[in-house]
Design a protein around this motif. Sequence first.
Motif, PDB file in Angstrom:
ATOM      1  N   GLY A 192       0.775  -1.293   0.137  1.00 29.87           N
ATOM      2  CA  GLY A 192       0.014   0.077  -0.064  1.00 29.87           C
ATOM      3  C   GLY A 192       0.858   1.153   0.103  1.00 29.87           C
ATOM      4  N   ALA A 193       0.181   2.428   0.092  1.00 27.89           N
ATOM      5  CA  ALA A 193       0.850   3.689   0.048  1.00 27.89           C
ATOM      6  C   ALA A 193       0.273   4.477   0.869  1.00 27.89           C
ATOM      7  N   VAL A 194       1.106   5.585   1.787  1.00 25.27           N
ATOM      8  CA  VAL A 194       0.439   6.716   2.416  1.00 25.27           C
ATOM      9  C   VAL A 194       0.952   7.759   1.623  1.00 25.27           C
ATOM     10  N   VAL A 195      -0.197   8.624   1.188  1.00 26.55           N
ATOM     11  CA  VAL A 195       0.163   9.942   0.919  1.00 26.55           C
ATOM     12  C   VAL A 195      -0.313  10.928   1.552  1.00 26.55           C
ATOM     13  N   VAL A 196       0.622  11.965   2.072  1.00 19.03           N
ATOM     14  CA  VAL A 196       0.480  13.229   2.823  1.00 19.03           C
ATOM     15  C   VAL A 196       0.680  14.428   1.970  1.00 19.03           C
ATOM     16  N   PRO A 197      -0.507  15.234   2.053  1.00 18.27           N
ATOM     17  CA  PRO A 197      -0.001  16.759   1.401  1.00 18.27           C
ATOM     18  C   PRO A 197       0.894  17.580   2.005  1.00 18.27           C
ATOM     19  N   LEU A 198       1.633  18.337   1.212  1.00 13.70           N
ATOM     20  CA  LEU A 198       2.782  19.271   1.928  1.00 13.70           C
ATOM     21  C   LEU A 198       2.061  20.491   1.635  1.00 13.70           C
ATOM     22  N   GLU A 199       2.243  21.523   2.856  1.00 13.12           N
ATOM     23  CA  GLU A 199       1.634  22.616   2.760  1.00 13.12           C
ATOM     24  C   GLU A 199       2.400  23.760   3.100  1.00 13.12           C
ATOM     25  N   VAL A 200       2.137  25.001   2.373  1.00 14.00           N
ATOM     26  CA  VAL A 200       3.486  26.163   2.572  1.00 14.00           C
ATOM     27  C   VAL A 200       2.173  27.128   2.776  1.00 14.00           C
ATOM     28  N   ASP A 201       2.136  27.738   3.878  1.00 14.65           N
ATOM     29  CA  ASP A 201       1.402  29.071   4.389  1.00 14.65           C
ATOM     30  C   ASP A 201      -0.100  28.754   3.986  1.00 14.65           C
ATOM     31  N   GLY A 202      -0.473  27.352   4.290  1.00 15.61           N
ATOM     32  CA  GLY A 202      -1.871  27.131   4.188  1.00 15.61           C
ATOM     33  C   GLY A 202      -2.376  26.460   2.790  1.00 15.61           C
ATOM     34  N   ARG A 203      -1.415  26.517   2.002  1.00 15.80           N
ATOM     35  CA  ARG A 203      -1.657  26.301   0.685  1.00 15.80           C
ATOM     36  C   ARG A 203      -1.001  24.874   0.219  1.00 15.80           C
ATOM     37  N   VAL A 204      -1.545  23.712  -0.535  1.00 19.50           N
ATOM     38  CA  VAL A 204      -1.333  22.612  -0.686  1.00 19.50           C
ATOM     39  C   VAL A 204      -0.311  22.832  -2.033  1.00 19.50           C
ATOM     40  N   VAL A 205       0.953  22.498  -1.779  1.00 19.32           N
ATOM     41  CA  VAL A 205       1.889  22.594  -3.003  1.00 19.32           C
ATOM     42  C   VAL A 205       2.253  21.327  -3.515  1.00 19.32           C
TER      43      VAL A 205
END
Length: 397
Positions: free
Chosen positions: A132-145
């Motif tokens: 399986g995979a675990v996918v986590v968003p990366l955020e900068v100043d509240g924005r998903v980049v």
Amino acid sequence: MSTSGWALLCVLCALLGFALSRRSAELPRDPAGRQDEATFSTLHVAAMAAPSLRAGLTRESACRAVRHLRTLLGTGAVALTGPGGVLAWDGAMECHRDHAAEHARSALASGRPQVVTGESLACGRPGCPAGGAVVVPLEVDGRVVGALAAYDAEVSAVLVRTVTEVARWVSGQLELAELDSSRRRAVEAEMRALRAQISPHFVYNSLTTIASFVRTDPERARELLVDFADFTRYALRRARDLTTLADELHCVDRYLLLERARFGDRLSFTVRVAPEVLAVPVPFLCLQPLVENAIKHGLVRNGGSGEVRVVIEDAGPEAHISVEDDGLGMDPAHARLLLDDGPREGRGESGIGLANVDLRLRQIYGEDYGLVVESALGNGTRVRLRVPKHSPAGSSL
């Protein structure tokens, strides 16, 4: 330590704990030394990944960082993705690489971690490894980049927590990269503002003065034109963060020659410099605005005559610089206004230059290195600054 510094420290500590828990099964029960070794290894790998991430999330930086992130996580494969697709991949399980952008889509859209297993992960190829995979968003100043995706043979609660914490740490590094970029843009904007402030009144006054000598003393007019060209070439060049104190003094010398031509014997100035500090790196155009301000306060507002003194001393690890005039001085409230980085109304053109220099000094060296303005009504004005003898990290000549 700043709030952002404490936040990153907490994330790194959590990351260390999770990494150790994932590796503990691989370590013999005994030795405490093995635990210390794992601690060092985790911190070392994080330090290896940080410089690339501090460049921002690009294909190039992602390619440099992804290998270290996979080592940190200890998973079969790791992908870094952006809004446009996969930026970098490291590890085995290559059959999932083409689908990594699709796996990350939900995390990018929702801004929340996602676990991909079963049919959602299957690529349909013979021999495709389970897992399986675990996918986590990366955020900068509240924005998903972008997103961090970790692929492994088994998805456990520990893996989900580990990837989440690593993603938080990566986001912190990307946020610092954004702050660095904002700082550079601010310095560039201030430099443009300083150059714009130099141009209008000084160019007009200098050319008017030179024109007055064209018929009466052509040789003097030619010399002044050369001085004017020398000054403007330096002031308008594409500058780096720092130059040498010798170059700054040469710029000040050209400026003073032009002002002396304008005011004649009414302007008196002295420059005293310790030779051993001439090679000290200083911010570009940090002295001329101070001298210009001194001439305005010490000459123009003092019946058209006065003296300006520039003193630069060797003070061990620092160079100490002062620019002083014998003009009318000012009350302390107005002196504070000259260094105010807020709205500029009521501060005058000279205040723009002083505030600019003060801001750049603090940005480059820290809050303890701004300008100090000493003045009182009737007692002239002195502006002091100090600069370390060695270039700060991230700046160059």
